[in-house]
Design a protein around this motif. Structure first.
Motif, PDB file in Angstrom:
ATOM      1  N   ARG A  41     106.149 -11.720 -22.802  1.00  0.00           N
ATOM      2  CA  ARG A  41     105.103 -11.543 -23.830  1.00  0.00           C
ATOM      3  C   ARG A  41     105.556 -12.192 -25.131  1.00  0.00           C
ATOM      4  O   ARG A  41     106.663 -11.953 -25.604  1.00  0.00           O
ATOM      5  N   ILE A  42     104.683 -13.039 -25.705  1.00  0.00           N
ATOM      6  CA  ILE A  42     104.977 -13.670 -26.986  1.00  0.00           C
ATOM      7  C   ILE A  42     103.960 -13.253 -28.047  1.00  0.00           C
ATOM      8  O   ILE A  42     104.071 -13.654 -29.201  1.00  0.00           O
ATOM      9  N   GLY A  43     102.990 -12.464 -27.671  1.00  0.00           N
ATOM     10  CA  GLY A  43     101.965 -11.963 -28.576  1.00  0.00           C
ATOM     11  C   GLY A  43     100.925 -11.231 -27.764  1.00  0.00           C
ATOM     12  O   GLY A  43     100.951 -11.271 -26.527  1.00  0.00           O
ATOM     13  N   LEU A  44     100.000 -10.592 -28.438  1.00  0.00           N
ATOM     14  CA  LEU A  44      98.950  -9.846 -27.752  1.00  0.00           C
ATOM     15  C   LEU A  44      98.142 -10.788 -26.861  1.00  0.00           C
ATOM     16  O   LEU A  44      97.520 -11.736 -27.354  1.00  0.00           O
ATOM     17  N   GLY A  45      98.184 -10.559 -25.570  1.00  0.00           N
ATOM     18  CA  GLY A  45      97.445 -11.378 -24.611  1.00  0.00           C
ATOM     19  C   GLY A  45      97.991 -12.785 -24.430  1.00  0.00           C
ATOM     20  O   GLY A  45      97.307 -13.637 -23.878  1.00  0.00           O
ATOM     21  N   ARG A  46      99.230 -13.059 -24.868  1.00  0.00           N
ATOM     22  CA  ARG A  46      99.844 -14.394 -24.738  1.00  0.00           C
ATOM     23  C   ARG A  46     101.232 -14.248 -24.105  1.00  0.00           C
ATOM     24  O   ARG A  46     102.002 -13.363 -24.491  1.00  0.00           O
ATOM     25  N   TYR A  47     101.529 -15.155 -23.165  1.00  0.00           N
ATOM     26  CA  TYR A  47     102.773 -15.046 -22.404  1.00  0.00           C
ATOM     27  C   TYR A  47     103.378 -16.422 -22.171  1.00  0.00           C
ATOM     28  O   TYR A  47     102.659 -17.396 -21.929  1.00  0.00           O
ATOM     29  N   GLN A  48     104.701 -16.481 -22.228  1.00  0.00           N
ATOM     30  CA  GLN A  48     105.431 -17.691 -21.862  1.00  0.00           C
ATOM     31  C   GLN A  48     105.818 -17.517 -20.396  1.00  0.00           C
ATOM     32  O   GLN A  48     106.423 -16.523 -20.020  1.00  0.00           O
ATOM     33  N   VAL A  49     105.443 -18.488 -19.565  1.00  0.00           N
ATOM     34  CA  VAL A  49     105.761 -18.443 -18.140  1.00  0.00           C
ATOM     35  C   VAL A  49     106.893 -19.429 -17.902  1.00  0.00           C
ATOM     36  O   VAL A  49     106.820 -20.585 -18.329  1.00  0.00           O
ATOM     37  N   GLY A  52     111.143 -25.095 -16.356  1.00  0.00           N
ATOM     38  CA  GLY A  52     109.814 -25.439 -16.850  1.00  0.00           C
ATOM     39  C   GLY A  52     109.150 -24.236 -17.482  1.00  0.00           C
ATOM     40  O   GLY A  52     109.446 -23.092 -17.132  1.00  0.00           O
ATOM     41  N   SER A  53     108.258 -24.493 -18.440  1.00  0.00           N
ATOM     42  CA  SER A  53     107.546 -23.382 -19.059  1.00  0.00           C
ATOM     43  C   SER A  53     106.160 -23.813 -19.509  1.00  0.00           C
ATOM     44  O   SER A  53     105.923 -24.985 -19.812  1.00  0.00           O
ATOM     45  N   ILE A  54     105.254 -22.863 -19.512  1.00  0.00           N
ATOM     46  CA  ILE A  54     103.901 -23.037 -20.045  1.00  0.00           C
ATOM     47  C   ILE A  54     103.528 -21.730 -20.743  1.00  0.00           C
ATOM     48  O   ILE A  54     104.113 -20.681 -20.476  1.00  0.00           O
ATOM     49  N   THR A  55     102.557 -21.803 -21.611  1.00  0.00           N
ATOM     50  CA  THR A  55     102.041 -20.615 -22.268  1.00  0.00           C
ATOM     51  C   THR A  55     100.660 -20.335 -21.704  1.00  0.00           C
ATOM     52  O   THR A  55      99.844 -21.250 -21.543  1.00  0.00           O
ATOM     53  N   ILE A  56     100.431 -19.075 -21.368  1.00  0.00           N
ATOM     54  CA  ILE A  56      99.100 -18.676 -20.894  1.00  0.00           C
ATOM     55  C   ILE A  56      98.578 -17.579 -21.795  1.00  0.00           C
ATOM     56  O   ILE A  56      99.352 -16.935 -22.518  1.00  0.00           O
ATOM     57  N   GLY A  57      97.269 -17.386 -21.765  1.00  0.00           N
ATOM     58  CA  GLY A  57      96.691 -16.372 -22.625  1.00  0.00           C
ATOM     59  C   GLY A  57      95.386 -15.836 -22.089  1.00  0.00           C
ATOM     60  O   GLY A  57      94.934 -16.194 -21.001  1.00  0.00           O
ATOM     61  N   GLU A  71      91.659 -16.535 -25.835  1.00  0.00           N
ATOM     62  CA  GLU A  71      91.374 -16.498 -27.270  1.00  0.00           C
ATOM     63  C   GLU A  71      91.824 -17.781 -27.968  1.00  0.00           C
ATOM     64  O   GLU A  71      91.305 -18.134 -29.012  1.00  0.00           O
ATOM     65  N   THR A  72      92.819 -18.438 -27.427  1.00  0.00           N
ATOM     66  CA  THR A  72      93.333 -19.687 -28.008  1.00  0.00           C
ATOM     67  C   THR A  72      93.241 -20.783 -26.944  1.00  0.00           C
ATOM     68  O   THR A  72      92.619 -20.593 -25.911  1.00  0.00           O
ATOM     69  N   GLY A  73      93.881 -21.896 -27.167  1.00  0.00           N
ATOM     70  CA  GLY A  73      93.770 -23.039 -26.271  1.00  0.00           C
ATOM     71  C   GLY A  73      94.536 -22.935 -24.967  1.00  0.00           C
ATOM     72  O   GLY A  73      94.385 -23.793 -24.098  1.00  0.00           O
ATOM     73  N   GLU A  74      95.367 -21.913 -24.797  1.00  0.00           N
ATOM     74  CA  GLU A  74      96.132 -21.812 -23.558  1.00  0.00           C
ATOM     75  C   GLU A  74      95.223 -21.595 -22.353  1.00  0.00           C
ATOM     76  O   GLU A  74      94.112 -21.110 -22.483  1.00  0.00           O
ATOM     77  N   PHE A  75      95.752 -21.958 -21.206  1.00  0.00           N
ATOM     78  CA  PHE A  75      95.047 -21.679 -19.959  1.00  0.00           C
ATOM     79  C   PHE A  75      95.036 -20.181 -19.707  1.00  0.00           C
ATOM     80  O   PHE A  75      95.998 -19.485 -20.005  1.00  0.00           O
ATOM     81  N   THR A  76      93.941 -19.699 -19.115  1.00  0.00           N
ATOM     82  CA  THR A  76      93.866 -18.312 -18.683  1.00  0.00           C
ATOM     83  C   THR A  76      94.433 -18.231 -17.262  1.00  0.00           C
ATOM     84  O   THR A  76      94.540 -19.253 -16.569  1.00  0.00           O
ATOM     85  N   PRO A  77      94.765 -17.031 -16.797  1.00  0.00           N
ATOM     86  CA  PRO A  77      95.236 -16.903 -15.419  1.00  0.00           C
ATOM     87  C   PRO A  77      94.237 -17.430 -14.386  1.00  0.00           C
ATOM     88  O   PRO A  77      94.622 -18.047 -13.399  1.00  0.00           O
ATOM     89  N   VAL A  78      92.941 -17.212 -14.607  1.00  0.00           N
ATOM     90  CA  VAL A  78      91.937 -17.721 -13.667  1.00  0.00           C
ATOM     91  C   VAL A  78      91.948 -19.248 -13.662  1.00  0.00           C
ATOM     92  O   VAL A  78      91.882 -19.883 -12.602  1.00  0.00           O
ATOM     93  N   GLU A  79      92.051 -19.856 -14.843  1.00  0.00           N
ATOM     94  CA  GLU A  79      92.127 -21.317 -14.907  1.00  0.00           C
ATOM     95  C   GLU A  79      93.387 -21.828 -14.214  1.00  0.00           C
ATOM     96  O   GLU A  79      93.365 -22.868 -13.554  1.00  0.00           O
ATOM     97  N   LEU A  80      94.481 -21.075 -14.323  1.00  0.00           N
ATOM     98  CA  LEU A  80      95.706 -21.467 -13.612  1.00  0.00           C
ATOM     99  C   LEU A  80      95.541 -21.361 -12.106  1.00  0.00           C
ATOM    100  O   LEU A  80      96.085 -22.169 -11.358  1.00  0.00           O
ATOM    101  N   LEU A  81      94.784 -20.368 -11.643  1.00  0.00           N
ATOM    102  CA  LEU A  81      94.501 -20.268 -10.212  1.00  0.00           C
ATOM    103  C   LEU A  81      93.743 -21.502  -9.752  1.00  0.00           C
ATOM    104  O   LEU A  81      94.091 -22.124  -8.736  1.00  0.00           O
ATOM    105  N   LEU A  82      92.717 -21.897 -10.507  1.00  0.00           N
ATOM    106  CA  LEU A  82      91.966 -23.105 -10.156  1.00  0.00           C
ATOM    107  C   LEU A  82      92.867 -24.333 -10.213  1.00  0.00           C
ATOM    108  O   LEU A  82      92.813 -25.199  -9.334  1.00  0.00           O
TER     109      LEU A  82
END
Length: 158
Positions: free
Chosen positions: A31-39, A45-50, A53-64
């Motif tokens: 967790r890096i903030g409310l509803g934001r995570y560093q994977v 390798g790393s990506i930020t998901i959220g 609310e911001t420009g990060e990919f959502t988990p559903v978008e990551l599934l796609l």
């Protein structure tokens, strides 16, 4: 009764065979903030998901993206052996629904738009393109095969 085995005939249940010595896969979310995570993956390798609310990919978008990326790699490897594509785009769509079963995705679809050169090599790649897409869908793409198989997910709090 089977003449070969002497046992009652029934459905053949495929055996699960590991692909390699190291079959385990893992990512870790921090967790890096409310509803934001560093994977992070084990290779660094790393990506930020959220939550969207911001420009990060959502988990559903990551599934796609995982479905599209998995099948894109399969198809690209098979077609590029014959000719380098001039363009290569994969679009993955689906509908996020909420019903008595809970939240889930339906109507998942993968669409390829591949431009190949007008050469004999391009013709060879064009001929193998639908075969490659079918092989990826039917056998090779771990992500879409897992989604279609409906693999259970366990959750634990430690």
């Amino acid at each position: 009764m089977s003449a070969v085995t002497g046992r009652a005939a029934g459905p053949v249940i495929p055996q699960t065979v590991p692909m390699a010595e190291d079959i385990a896969r893992q990512v870790t979310l921090v967790r890096i903030g409310l509803g934001r995570y560093q994977v992070r993956n084990v290779r660094g390798g790393s990506i930020t998901i959220g939550s969207g609310e911001t420009g990060e990919f959502t988990p559903v978008e990551l599934l796609l993206a995982a479905i599209g990326g998995c099948t894109a790699i399969d198809v690209d490897l098979m077609t590029a052996r014959r000719a380098e594509p001039e363009s290569f785009q994969v679009t993955v769509t689906g509908d996020k629904v909420r019903d008595e079963s809970g939240n889930r995705m339906t109507n998942l679809a993968v669409r390829f738009a591949v431009g190949l050169p007008d050469t004999p090599a391009g013709d060879a790649a064009r001929a193998v393109l639908p075969i490659a897409a079918a092989k990826s869908h039917d056998r090779l793409c771990t992500v879409s095969r897992t989604v279609e198989a409906g693999t259970p997910v366990s959750t634990a709090v430690t």
